[in-house]
Scaffold this motif. Structure first.
Motif, short mmCIF file in Angstrom:
data_model
loop_
_atom_site.label_atom_id
_atom_site.label_comp_id
_atom_site.label_asym_id
_atom_site.label_seq_id
_atom_site.Cartn_x
_atom_site.Cartn_y
_atom_site.Cartn_z
N PRO A 152 0.83 -1.21 0.00
CA PRO A 152 0.00 0.00 0.00
C PRO A 152 0.86 1.26 0.00
N GLY A 153 0.52 2.20 -0.89
CA GLY A 153 1.28 3.45 -0.98
C GLY A 153 2.51 3.37 -1.87
N PHE A 154 2.70 2.26 -2.58
CA PHE A 154 3.90 2.12 -3.40
C PHE A 154 4.00 3.23 -4.44
N GLU A 155 5.22 3.77 -4.58
CA GLU A 155 5.56 4.74 -5.62
C GLU A 155 6.76 4.21 -6.38
N PRO A 156 6.91 4.57 -7.66
CA PRO A 156 8.01 4.01 -8.46
C PRO A 156 9.39 4.16 -7.83
N TRP A 157 9.66 5.28 -7.14
CA TRP A 157 11.00 5.47 -6.58
C TRP A 157 11.32 4.49 -5.45
N HIS A 158 10.31 3.82 -4.92
CA HIS A 158 10.53 2.85 -3.85
C HIS A 158 11.33 1.64 -4.32
N LEU A 159 11.38 1.41 -5.62
CA LEU A 159 12.06 0.22 -6.15
C LEU A 159 13.09 0.65 -7.18
N GLN A 160 14.37 0.55 -6.80
CA GLN A 160 15.46 0.91 -7.71
C GLN A 160 16.32 -0.31 -7.98
N VAL A 161 16.86 -0.36 -9.17
CA VAL A 161 17.65 -1.53 -9.59
C VAL A 161 18.95 -1.09 -10.24
N VAL A 162 19.92 -1.99 -10.18
CA VAL A 162 21.14 -1.88 -10.98
C VAL A 162 21.05 -2.97 -12.03
N THR A 163 21.33 -2.57 -13.28
CA THR A 163 21.25 -3.52 -14.39
C THR A 163 22.57 -3.57 -15.14
N THR A 164 22.72 -4.61 -15.92
CA THR A 164 23.88 -4.74 -16.79
C THR A 164 23.43 -5.39 -18.09
N GLY A 165 24.12 -5.08 -19.17
CA GLY A 165 23.78 -5.65 -20.47
C GLY A 165 22.63 -4.93 -21.12
N GLY A 166 22.41 -5.17 -22.40
CA GLY A 166 21.29 -4.59 -23.11
C GLY A 166 21.49 -3.13 -23.41
N GLY A 167 20.46 -2.54 -24.00
CA GLY A 167 20.49 -1.12 -24.33
C GLY A 167 19.32 -0.43 -23.71
N ASP A 168 19.27 0.88 -23.84
CA ASP A 168 18.18 1.66 -23.27
C ASP A 168 16.94 1.48 -24.13
N GLY A 169 15.83 1.15 -23.48
CA GLY A 169 14.58 0.95 -24.21
C GLY A 169 13.95 2.23 -24.68
N GLY A 170 14.53 3.39 -24.35
CA GLY A 170 14.02 4.66 -24.84
C GLY A 170 13.11 5.37 -23.87
N ASP A 171 12.64 4.66 -22.81
CA ASP A 171 11.74 5.31 -21.85
C ASP A 171 12.30 5.27 -20.45
N GLY A 172 13.61 5.00 -20.33
CA GLY A 172 14.23 4.92 -19.02
C GLY A 172 14.14 3.54 -18.43
N GLY A 173 13.41 2.63 -19.07
CA GLY A 173 13.28 1.28 -18.57
C GLY A 173 14.34 0.37 -19.16
N GLY A 174 14.10 -0.93 -19.04
CA GLY A 174 15.10 -1.88 -19.49
C GLY A 174 15.11 -2.03 -20.99
N GLY A 175 16.28 -2.25 -21.52
CA GLY A 175 16.42 -2.54 -22.92
C GLY A 175 16.50 -4.03 -23.15
#
Length: 317
Positions: free
Chosen positions: A203-226
């Motif tokens: 309850p009350g979840f906001e996007p900034w509550h969940l941050q990740v470190v990724t490796t590999g791939g490219g940028d999907g263009g919207d700030g998300g995973g490629g």
């Protein structure tokens, strides 16, 4: 009920329902304030536990009532684990002993081999469980950075990216969290639904509550995973409190085993705490326990233990 005294005259019992979340929160908050001098629990913590697909609060709990007032409660919340609390003004009357016996009976009925809970070191609950024969399974600490204190920044190595998670990352987030926590936690693997209830479904979840470190791939263009991007580190955090006492609490921090010792966890901590400060937090905190061996690492980045908790358990035979 086995080996339990009768409850004091005038008290009644019943299972908890979803409508009891506020009363349970107020009970637990009163206990924390009395036992450790601060309130760490939030009602959202209770609600997220209760909304897990694997959990049925009504068949797993009991409330002790004095009229309409909740004087105490107990609940089996997972394999080998229960929670219980008694209002400070009702302690010393046998309610805690009754609740502990209730939990043991239900644990035995469900085939548990042992049952335990966390209690503040030196508290009434700690002394009671010790007297009932509960041993210490492990020790936990709540650590905090005070106002104006920060964790030193640690740049990510080449090839890594830190960002806010997207819905497409959820399955990988689940895998990283469970893989990491099961390295030292003796329990069955949680389902993705149960993990979701305490993370992106909290309850009350906001996007900034969940941050990740990724490796590999490219940028999907919207700030998300490629395409081909892999989640290798996760931080779950949110702000608690109000006014001038807002705190950023990191609930979970995990890095995939083959990507450790590269500064990813520290980078995630810095990002989570910074995001909380941008939203009004003045302090930052997290909890760790002796099974992880991480206490010294958090102390090295400037965090100081604020309270100590003992997880006490008893073998069910």
């Amino acid at each position: 009920m086995t080996d339990a005294p009768a409850l004091p005259s005038g008290l009644t019992t019943r299972p908890l329902t979803a409508a009891d979340s506020r009363a349970v929160f107020e009970l637990m908050a009163a206990c924390e304030q009395h036992d450790v001098g601060s309130v760490e629990i939030e009602e959202a913590d209770i609600l997220s536990d209760w909304q897990r697909p694997s959990h049925d609060v009504t068949t797993s709990s009991v409330a002790v009532l004095d009229g309409d007032r909740m004087a105490g409660y107990a609940e089996l919340v997972g394999p080998t684990r229960f929670d219980a609390a008694v209002l400070p003004s009702y302690r010393g009357r046998g309610i805690g002993t009754w609740l502990a016996a209730w939990a043991r009976d239900l644990g035995r009925a469900r085939g548990e081999r042992e049952l335990g809970m966390a209690v503040p070191e030196g508290s009434d609950g700690d002394r009671l469980l010790a007297a009932l024969g509960y041993r210490v399974r492990w020790t936990s600490w709540v650590l905090r950075l005070g106002p104006g204190e920060q964790v030193a920044e640690r740049p990510l190595p080449p090839g890594y990216r830190l960002r806010t998670a997207t819905e497409d990352d959820h399955e990988q987030v689940y895998t990283v969290l469970e893989d990491a926590f099961l390295e030292w936690s003796d329990r069955p693997r949680a389902s993705i639904g149960d993990v979701a209830a305490g993370v992106w479904g909290r309850p009350g979840f906001e996007p900034w509550h969940l941050q990740v470190v990724t490796t590999g791939g490219g940028d999907g263009g919207d700030g998300g995973g490629g395409t081909g991007e892999r989640v290798v580190g996760v931080a779950v955090a949110w702000n608690t409190g109000e006014g001038g006492e807002v705190d950023t609490y990191v609930d979970r921090l995990a890095v995939a085993g083959d990507h450790r010792n590269r500064g990813l966890a520290q980078a995630l901590l810095v990002a989570a705490f910074a995001a909380g400060r941008e939203r009004g937090a003045v302090t930052s905190s997290l909890a760790t326990d002796s099974r992880t061996g991480a206490l010294s690492l958090y102390e090295k980045v400037g965090m100081k233990p604020m309270s100590t908790w003992l997880n006490r358990a008893v073998t069910l035979d």
